[in-house]
Write a protein that holds these residues in place. Structure first.
Motif, short mmCIF file in Angstrom:
data_model
loop_
_atom_site.label_atom_id
_atom_site.label_comp_id
_atom_site.label_asym_id
_atom_site.label_seq_id
_atom_site.Cartn_x
_atom_site.Cartn_y
_atom_site.Cartn_z
N TYR A 18 6.53 -41.96 16.79
CA TYR A 18 7.87 -42.32 17.26
C TYR A 18 8.73 -41.09 17.56
O TYR A 18 9.85 -41.22 18.04
CB TYR A 18 8.57 -43.19 16.21
N ASN A 19 8.20 -39.91 17.27
CA ASN A 19 9.00 -38.69 17.40
C ASN A 19 9.44 -38.41 18.84
O ASN A 19 10.55 -37.94 19.08
CB ASN A 19 8.22 -37.49 16.86
N GLY A 20 8.55 -38.67 19.79
CA GLY A 20 8.89 -38.40 21.18
C GLY A 20 10.10 -39.20 21.64
O GLY A 20 10.94 -38.70 22.39
N ALA A 21 10.18 -40.45 21.19
CA ALA A 21 11.31 -41.30 21.58
C ALA A 21 12.61 -40.75 21.00
O ALA A 21 13.66 -40.78 21.66
CB ALA A 21 11.08 -42.72 21.09
N VAL A 22 12.55 -40.25 19.77
CA VAL A 22 13.74 -39.70 19.13
C VAL A 22 14.23 -38.46 19.88
O VAL A 22 15.44 -38.32 20.16
CB VAL A 22 13.45 -39.37 17.65
N VAL A 23 13.32 -37.57 20.22
CA VAL A 23 13.69 -36.37 20.98
C VAL A 23 14.27 -36.76 22.33
O VAL A 23 15.29 -36.22 22.78
CB VAL A 23 12.49 -35.42 21.14
N PHE A 24 13.63 -37.71 23.01
CA PHE A 24 14.12 -38.19 24.31
C PHE A 24 15.55 -38.69 24.20
O PHE A 24 16.42 -38.32 25.00
CB PHE A 24 13.19 -39.30 24.81
N LEU A 25 15.83 -39.53 23.22
CA LEU A 25 17.16 -40.13 23.10
C LEU A 25 18.22 -39.14 22.65
O LEU A 25 19.41 -39.38 22.86
CB LEU A 25 17.10 -41.32 22.13
N MET A 26 17.80 -38.02 22.04
CA MET A 26 18.75 -36.98 21.64
C MET A 26 18.92 -35.91 22.71
O MET A 26 19.77 -35.03 22.58
CB MET A 26 18.27 -36.31 20.34
#
Length: 284
Positions: free
Chosen positions: A255-263
């Motif tokens: 799920y880390n990629g989604a978090v970086v994307f949204l930040m």
């Protein structure tokens, strides 16, 4: 410049542009439930991208958190999401060190995993009101208060991103058949209504705040997750993965990629949205 050199130069420029798009360098991100399984993974991913991370939690850091907290770009701050004064104290401490936060990940939550006590996971007709209250206090009121306190600071700074961590059970009803093995053992267990209701509430809260803060530079989105592997009972896992099109639970890092994307600036035009990452659970 020959064709190969020109091609290499163009590729280098494209790589730099792509890297800049997902750059979160020096952005201060607050993660509630920051010492938990997913909180630490989100923190690690953001740290690798250059962010500064404030781990907000009611627990105390353990030996396993030492490496992350030793570099100076991640810090622990005590904070109880159910207590507004506690959140305000945490914000003041964060601002004293790094200034106003850029991001907020509302990750803290109470759940009822497959191995939880049956006494707190009774059939709906006998579900304890005190368990409902505790769940709502953390999962809904906690997000509400963190958005009030942290979100106001972000609005005053004129920029920011909020991620409200949701669950597939905020979109669809739990499949109670997954827990039949416990009932067969004489341990009645039902995934509780409080978890579904609390996670569903985040979808409405996200849409409300996305429009409310749209003119102040703060984006708000929901990240809806499926099950995460955490050494669950093999009988539960067998039933769960049968329901997932990809045939497995998620690894905690997926799920880390989604978090970086949204930040990052890669998601600048996304607000009020719901990013679903569930291995296809809600697709059928």
């Amino acid at each position: 410049m020959n064709k190969k050199a020109a091609g290499d130069h163009l590729q280098s420029e494209q790589n730099e542009a792509a890297s800049a798009l997902f750059d979160v360098r020096d952005r201060v991100v607050v993660i509630t439930g920051g010492l938990g399984q997913l909180g630490t993974r989100f923190a690690g991913a953001l740290l690798r991208q250059g962010a500064r991370v404030a781990l907000l939690d009611v627990g105390e850091p353990g030996v396993g958190h030492a490496a992350m907290l030793g570099g100076g770009r991640a810090r622990y701050f005590h904070g109880d999401v159910t207590d507004r004064a506690s959140i305000e104290c945490a914000l003041a401490a964060i601002e004293n060190v790094w200034g106003a936060p850029y991001g907020l990940i509302n990750n803290a939550a109470l759940d009822s995993p497959p191995g939880a006590a049956a006494s707190e996971n009774l059939p709906f007709e006998r579900f304890p009101a005190d368990v409902w209250d505790r769940t709502m206090d953390v999962n809904v009121k906690g997000v509400f208060q963190c958005c009030q306190v942290m979100g106001e600071a972000m609005c005053e700074a004129g920029r920011g991103s909020v991620i409200n961590v949701c669950s597939i059970y905020g979109l669809v009803s739990p499949d109670q058949r997954l827990y039949e093995y416990r009932r067969e053992q004489g341990e009645p267990f039902y995934k509780p209504i409080s978890y579904t209701a609390s996670k569903s509430a985040l979808l409405g809260m996200t849409r409300y705040l996305a429009t409310y803060w749209a003119g102040r530079g703060v984006r708000v989105n929901t990240l809806t997750l499926g099950g995460v592997f955490n050494n669950q009972d093999p009988r539960f896992l067998e039933r769960y993965v049968e329901r997932v099109p990809l045939g497995r639970m998620a690894d905690p890092d997926e799920y880390n990629g989604a978090v970086v994307f949204l930040m990052s600036d890669a998601s600048l035009y996304m607000t009020g949205g719901n990013m679903v990452m569930d291995g296809g659970w809600t697709a059928w």
